[in-house]
Write a protein that holds these residues in place. Structure first.
Motif, PDB file in Angstrom:
ATOM      1  N   GLY A 180      -8.339  15.127   5.785  1.00 33.16           N
ATOM      2  CA  GLY A 180      -9.786  15.071   5.579  1.00 33.16           C
ATOM      3  C   GLY A 180     -10.534  15.747   6.719  1.00 33.16           C
ATOM      4  N   ILE A 181     -10.194  15.409   7.945  1.00 27.42           N
ATOM      5  CA  ILE A 181     -10.873  15.991   9.115  1.00 27.42           C
ATOM      6  C   ILE A 181     -10.708  17.506   9.129  1.00 27.42           C
ATOM      7  N   LEU A 182      -9.479  17.958   8.878  1.00 27.46           N
ATOM      8  CA  LEU A 182      -9.218  19.398   8.943  1.00 27.46           C
ATOM      9  C   LEU A 182      -9.937  20.143   7.817  1.00 27.46           C
ATOM     10  N   ASN A 183     -10.308  19.402   6.768  1.00 22.81           N
ATOM     11  CA  ASN A 183     -11.097  20.012   5.693  1.00 22.81           C
ATOM     12  C   ASN A 183     -12.588  19.721   5.858  1.00 22.81           C
ATOM     13  N   ASN A 184     -12.940  19.311   7.083  1.00 24.03           N
ATOM     14  CA  ASN A 184     -14.349  19.074   7.423  1.00 24.03           C
ATOM     15  C   ASN A 184     -15.013  17.965   6.629  1.00 24.03           C
ATOM     16  N   SER A 185     -14.221  17.004   6.151  1.00 20.06           N
ATOM     17  CA  SER A 185     -14.837  15.840   5.508  1.00 20.06           C
ATOM     18  C   SER A 185     -15.178  14.812   6.582  1.00 20.06           C
ATOM     19  N   GLU A 186     -16.128  13.961   6.276  1.00 16.13           N
ATOM     20  CA  GLU A 186     -16.492  12.845   7.151  1.00 16.13           C
ATOM     21  C   GLU A 186     -15.403  11.779   6.969  1.00 16.13           C
ATOM     22  N   MET A 187     -14.707  11.395   8.033  1.00 18.66           N
ATOM     23  CA  MET A 187     -13.667  10.378   7.887  1.00 18.66           C
ATOM     24  C   MET A 187     -13.979   9.209   8.823  1.00 18.66           C
ATOM     25  N   PRO A 188     -13.579   7.985   8.440  1.00 20.58           N
ATOM     26  CA  PRO A 188     -13.861   6.830   9.303  1.00 20.58           C
ATOM     27  C   PRO A 188     -13.026   6.904  10.589  1.00 20.58           C
ATOM     28  N   GLN A 189     -13.637   6.512  11.718  1.00 18.96           N
ATOM     29  CA  GLN A 189     -12.912   6.633  12.988  1.00 18.96           C
ATOM     30  C   GLN A 189     -11.906   5.508  13.200  1.00 18.96           C
ATOM     31  N   LYS A 190     -12.140   4.402  12.518  1.00 26.36           N
ATOM     32  CA  LYS A 190     -11.196   3.300  12.703  1.00 26.36           C
ATOM     33  C   LYS A 190     -11.011   2.552  11.396  1.00 26.36           C
ATOM     34  N   VAL A 191      -9.773   2.354  10.973  1.00 27.03           N
ATOM     35  CA  VAL A 191      -9.505   1.564   9.777  1.00 27.03           C
ATOM     36  C   VAL A 191      -8.444   0.546  10.137  1.00 27.03           C
ATOM     37  N   ILE A 192      -8.696  -0.711   9.772  1.00 34.97           N
ATOM     38  CA  ILE A 192      -7.777  -1.789  10.132  1.00 34.97           C
ATOM     39  C   ILE A 192      -7.184  -2.399   8.870  1.00 34.97           C
ATOM     40  N   PHE A 193      -5.859  -2.418   8.802  1.00 32.56           N
ATOM     41  CA  PHE A 193      -5.162  -2.996   7.659  1.00 32.56           C
ATOM     42  C   PHE A 193      -4.638  -4.385   8.033  1.00 32.56           C
ATOM     43  N   SER A 194      -4.229  -5.141   7.023  1.00 30.89           N
ATOM     44  CA  SER A 194      -3.700  -6.478   7.295  1.00 30.89           C
ATOM     45  C   SER A 194      -2.196  -6.514   7.083  1.00 30.89           C
ATOM     46  N   GLY A 195      -1.493  -7.211   7.972  1.00 26.28           N
ATOM     47  CA  GLY A 195      -0.058  -7.411   7.814  1.00 26.28           C
ATOM     48  C   GLY A 195       0.216  -8.584   6.885  1.00 26.28           C
ATOM     49  N   GLU A 196       1.475  -8.907   6.726  1.00 23.65           N
ATOM     50  CA  GLU A 196       1.859  -9.965   5.791  1.00 23.65           C
ATOM     51  C   GLU A 196       3.135 -10.638   6.298  1.00 23.65           C
ATOM     52  N   LEU A 197       3.171 -11.974   6.187  1.00 21.25           N
ATOM     53  CA  LEU A 197       4.380 -12.689   6.606  1.00 21.25           C
ATOM     54  C   LEU A 197       5.387 -12.677   5.455  1.00 21.25           C
ATOM     55  N   ILE A 198       6.574 -12.130   5.705  1.00 26.74           N
ATOM     56  CA  ILE A 198       7.626 -12.101   4.682  1.00 26.74           C
ATOM     57  C   ILE A 198       8.541 -13.292   4.956  1.00 26.74           C
TER      58      ILE A 198
END
Lengths: 334, 334
Positions: B310-328
């Protein structure tokens, strides 16, 4: 600032700037000074690859592996990388997968990028059909090709191998010496290395006058990390085969066999002996710990890099060196 | 045949050849045709980096990791590589080790080689002392910097993270809910990610009004692959501490704890519950299989590459994205 700006400000061609950057003699002292003055005045940092353009060398080695998440490959890459960096080489790693077309594409790319040499990790890069090995012969016309644990005769190709035949022969003899002659052999690859292992198992049986029974050599080509599917595969075989030992071409398969034994309530090693291959960290995670073949990967990696550095320094280096593996005896064998 | 030969035979400058190769508009149709004729006549394959010379782009991404033999890094590299190749990017992998000076050297090298972007794998690339993060800020002035599972606020730096705090908090609550409140926490790194995990453990205790006892948070910085030394470390602690559960910042440490329990004759999970982190293949090798935190590495890798493209194609991208883990949940917990 780019090489074009330097060329413009110094009033010389880009080729001349490149010659100065590469230390070529083919530039007059005055021109050289003009270029160096501009470089200094504008604090220009040359693009390393632009420098390489004229020199045919950019101190970069290409590494090809099928899959960097495979434990054997991951350790190989790590060891090769460390050694190369000690010798001031940078690495370009390409994970090619197993398809010939993709491998051709990557190898062409690296050769066109003027890397100094390539290292192919693993014997899957060699195909049974000799025509399919053309991509390696073509690359070797341009740059030295080093192969880790593969065997290929070709000018400018250098191989470092572990004797997988001998170590599997020894592992099989170790089981036979315990009085167990019904041995299931599990493998998940038909690479050169995998075939040498299978052949070591077969030779041990033949040398003792024991029959070769095809149903005792089971090919299981699933995902190398999927232990459950190995256990399920053995459960399906259950009832049709009786065996007192499993020898596997890979620690993953051996641990899958342990999962099967545990599910079935077999005691390891009393009811079933198990031997793996690679001496990976997996072999120490299971309980009991796995008897496994150590195929001297670190030694191989050091040898490959030593050979490579020798070739690039125009030393005469051996085209093929074969090392010996070793059986590491742990809790899954008597 | 080199770009110099093409330039000579077409009677144009190297810069012009480069412009033609890069599809620049700044060349007359006649000149372009002259160059293309020479290229065709001599079957010239351009050096990919030479092409990049004019474009400031060579479709190459640098990947930095501390140690490619670490399972988490090896899987990250594999997933990132696969995604980048689907998008026609080549990767340069550098294994930097843990020293700042080496990291600076590699990052400078990649920036000078005009890679399009760099991806730093793991939070060990961020230092507590902000002055030591200068090398990242400098690189980010030149090219986008992507960080896998690290958190750093800086222009042109993009982070994809797993919420290690939350997943360790949940894992600790899971144990506390079983009525076990003496929980040993083991960690082997002081990276940002490791500190967030420790903090999740602490918060779970604090939220229930339980005391924070330093002796229940043990730092063991040994070789990540040396399971025996983890077991020995716990044996030395034995007698001084009583605990009904171990939570570890890494599956290796958790399996070391299993080795200790097995040696001591403790039944898992009856006498001791154990939780690891990373959901690595190791967690499925041991018996019983390890309850572990899945920190969504594959999702993170896909996100990082998507952001990069996205960045290399000059799109606006979020600077930080936080995902959630999971207990297996597997066999080492009640």
């Amino acid at each position: 600032m780019t090489i074009y700006d330097v060329s413009e400000k110094a009033g010389v061609s880009i080729a001349t700037v490149s010659r100065v950057l590469n230390g070529s003699d083919n530039v007059s002292p005055q021109t050289r000074q003009k270029v160096l003055d501009v470089i200094e005045a504008y604090d220009y940092t040359p693009n390393v690859f632009a420098c390489g353009l004229g020199l045919n060398s950019m101190n970069t080695i290409g590494i090809l592996c099928a899959d960097a998440s495979d434990l054997y490959s991951a350790n190989a890459i790590y060891n090769i990388e460390q050694e190369l960096h000690k010798n001031n080489y940078t690495c370009i790693l390409c994970c090619t997968g197993y398809k010939l077309a993709d491998r051709q594409k990557y190898l062409n790319l690296l050769v066109n990028q003027k890397v100094d040499s390539v290292i192919l990790v693993g014997s899957t890069f060699i195909y049974d059909n000799e025509a399919e090995n053309e991509y390696i012969r073509e690359a070797a016309k341009e740059i030295p090709v080093l192969m880790l644990n593969a065997d290929y005769d070709c000018e400018n190709v250098y191989c470092g191998l572990c004797d997988d035949f001998k170590s599997t022969l020894q592992a099989t003899n170790f089981i036979l010496d315990k009085g167990i002659s019904d041995i299931l052999y599990l493998y998940n690859s038909k690479s050169y290395s995998a075939m040498r292992k299978l052949s070591g198992y077969q030779s041990a049986l033949v040398q003792r006058g024991l029959p070769l029974r095809m149903e005792y050599m089971q090919y299981f080509p699933g995902n190398h990390a999927d232990l459950t599917s190995v256990a399920d595969f053995l459960s399906e075989l259950d009832g049709t085969l009786r065996y007192g030992a499993v020898i596997a071409g890979d620690d993953n398969l051996a641990i899958g066999a342990m999962k099967f034994a545990q599910k079935k309530g077999l005691s390891i090693p009393r009811d079933l002996s198990i031997i793996g291959c690679n001496n990976s960290i997996l072999s120490r995670c299971c309980e009991p710990e796995l008897t496994t073949i150590d195929n001297c990967l670190e030694t191989l990696c050091h040898h490959i890099v030593k050979t490579l550095i020798g070739i690039l320094n125009n030393s005469e280096m051996p085209q093929k060196v074969i090392f010996s593996g070793e059986l590491i005896k742990r809790g899954t064998t008597l």
